[in-house]
Design an enzyme around this catalytic site. Structure first.
Site, PDB file in Angstrom:
ATOM      1  NE  ARG A  21     -20.067 -43.326   1.751  1.00 18.68           N
ATOM      2  CZ  ARG A  21     -19.204 -42.825   2.654  1.00 18.68           C
ATOM      3  NH1 ARG A  21     -19.062 -43.471   3.871  1.00 18.68           N
ATOM      4  NH2 ARG A  21     -18.074 -41.882   2.326  1.00 18.68           N
ATOM      5  CD  GLU A  33     -22.435 -36.971  -4.993  1.00 18.36           C
ATOM      6  OE1 GLU A  33     -21.605 -36.063  -5.158  1.00 18.36           O
ATOM      7  OE2 GLU A  33     -22.009 -37.907  -4.515  1.00 18.36           O
ATOM      8  CB  THR A  39     -23.582 -28.596   2.105  1.00 18.43           C
ATOM      9  OG1 THR A  39     -24.171 -27.709   1.414  1.00 18.43           O
ATOM     10  CG2 THR A  39     -24.247 -28.874   3.425  1.00 18.43           C
ATOM     11  CE1 TYR A  78     -21.846 -21.116  -3.451  1.00 15.77           C
ATOM     12  CE2 TYR A  78     -22.302 -22.030  -1.233  1.00 15.77           C
ATOM     13  CZ  TYR A  78     -21.178 -21.047  -2.308  1.00 15.77           C
ATOM     14  OH  TYR A  78     -20.111 -20.920  -1.881  1.00 15.77           O
ATOM     15  CE1 TYR A 116     -17.300 -35.174  -6.866  1.00 18.00           C
ATOM     16  CE2 TYR A 116     -19.462 -34.250  -6.830  1.00 18.00           C
ATOM     17  CZ  TYR A 116     -18.492 -35.003  -6.218  1.00 18.00           C
ATOM     18  OH  TYR A 116     -18.410 -35.789  -5.219  1.00 18.00           O
ATOM     19  CG  ASP A 134     -14.524 -35.060  -3.356  1.00 20.25           C
ATOM     20  OD1 ASP A 134     -13.140 -35.622  -3.391  1.00 20.25           O
ATOM     21  OD2 ASP A 134     -15.056 -35.318  -2.244  1.00 20.25           O
ATOM     22  CB  CYS A 188      -5.440 -37.444   3.345  1.00 23.22           C
ATOM     23  SG  CYS A 188      -3.983 -36.439   2.782  1.00 23.22           S
TER      24      CYS A 188
END
Length: 357
Positions: A21, A33, A39, A78, A116, A134, A188
């Site tokens: 960020r 990303e 993950t 992955y 995305y 996401d 949330c």
């Protein structure tokens, strides 16, 4: 106050200080990303630091050896993500002159970058007005607006992406997206969301209609397939027999022990007396030790692994498979799936089983 303004206000007071960020470099944002796909943040953070320090630019990543990348990737799972990243980095060097794209329409053309990820990179690096949706954002929008369409259905995705694009602050798209994602992650939450302190509670449909536990709606995943892996631990002097997976299956280009996959659980003695095993190791093999079974869950597969230590193949293995011996001290340099490197973590205690025959 608007929904998005409430979320941004909350974010500015509660956001985590995450390294990706603090940059607008599209390469570093891309790196974060891809690492964070499938993950958790706390799990992915050390990998981000590791990769960004060793490969600070897309040029460094593009010129790296794939085996080194996959070796550093161990533990994330992955593994196709790591391979796709290497391919993408080379594409950037060849087709974009080494400058990582910032615009959605260019990003979406790169291997391993879907809607995305392209939206996230373009939004966070150049403030392009693209909604980044996401799982956290799906959940927040579903609960706040009371939407019961399945978030993983075609129509549901259209509904949520449309709503997200309507909701985003057009003047602050990058900040809006970060705020929505963080709010869903910390406030949330999927289970036990902090409704008591939530600034959105007065307008939240799910809270006011007691639908928190029912939203979002998600279609059931495909049935999980059981696979039975029988790994053979075969040593010769100070070496151990290994294999590199090259077929189009899980863990492509990663290293493992010689594998006999069966349709059902089999007794090790039954396995070593089978025609297939004898074709590879002969008839003089004896079982010295057995470890497992160990269960390992993938997205749509459940692996049941057993490790069988053998002796008695004095003439060496007879297989035409591309198996090869590796010295013990070279094992750590081979990229391996978790089922293998987790087993090798206890390797020092197993060396008494893996002596010269």
């Amino acid at each position: 106050m608007r929904f998005i303004d409430e979320v941004i206000n909350w974010y500015e007071q509660n956001k985590r200080d995450l390294p990706w960020r603090n940059t607008q470099d599209p390469y570093l944002i891309w790196l974060s990303e891809i690492i964070l796909q499938q993950t958790r943040v706390d799990q992915g953070m050390p990998y981000f630091y590791r990769f960004s320090e060793k490969y600070p630019t897309v040029s460094d990543f593009a010129t790296a050896c794939e085996d080194d990348i996959l070796n550093m990737w161990q533990g994330l799972g992955y593994y196709s993500r790591g391979r796709n990243m290497h391919h993408t980095a080379r594409m950037v060097m060849e087709e974009h002159g080494g400058y990582f794209p910032q615009k959605y329409d260019e990003l979406i053309k790169l291997k391993g970058i879907g809607e995305y990820t392209a939206a996230a990179i373009s939004s966070f690096s150049s403030n392009e007005v693209r909604a980044v949706v996401d799982g956290n954002v799906f959940r927040l929008l579903s609960r706040y607006f009371g939407i019961d369409e399945a978030i993983n259905s075609t129509e549901g995705k259209k509904t949520f992406y449309s709503l997200a694009n309507e909701t985003i602050d057009k003047d602050r798209p990058g900040l809006s997206n970060q705020a929505l994602m963080e709010f869903g992650s910390l406030q949330c939450k999927p289970v036990n969301p902090d409704c008591a302190t939530c600034p959105l509670r007065p307008g939240c449909v799910a809270f006011n209609k007691q639908l928190i536990a029912l939203l979002p709606v998600k279609l059931r995943k495909a049935a999980v397939k059981d696979r039975f892996f029988n790994y053979i631990i075969a040593a010769d002097d100070n070496r151990i027999l290994m294999n590199k997976r090259t077929e189009k299956d899980i863990w492509q280009n990663l290293h493992e022990f010689p594998l006999f996959e069966t349709e059902r659980p089999v007794d090790p003695s039954e396995l070593v007396s089978s025609a297939d095993f004898i074709d590879h190791f002969g008839t003089q093999v004896q079982i010295q030790a057995v470890y497992g079974p160990v269960k390992h869950l993938l997205s749509h597969q459940k692996l049941h692994a057993r490790y069988i230590v053998i002796k008695g193949f004095k003439d060496g293995f007879k297989s035409k498979k591309p198996w090869f011996y590796v010295n013990y001290d070279e094992l750590e340099h081979l990229a391996q799936p978790k089922l293998i490197f987790a087993f090798l973590e206890i390797f020092p205690t197993l060396k008494t089983d893996l002596h010269s025959y």
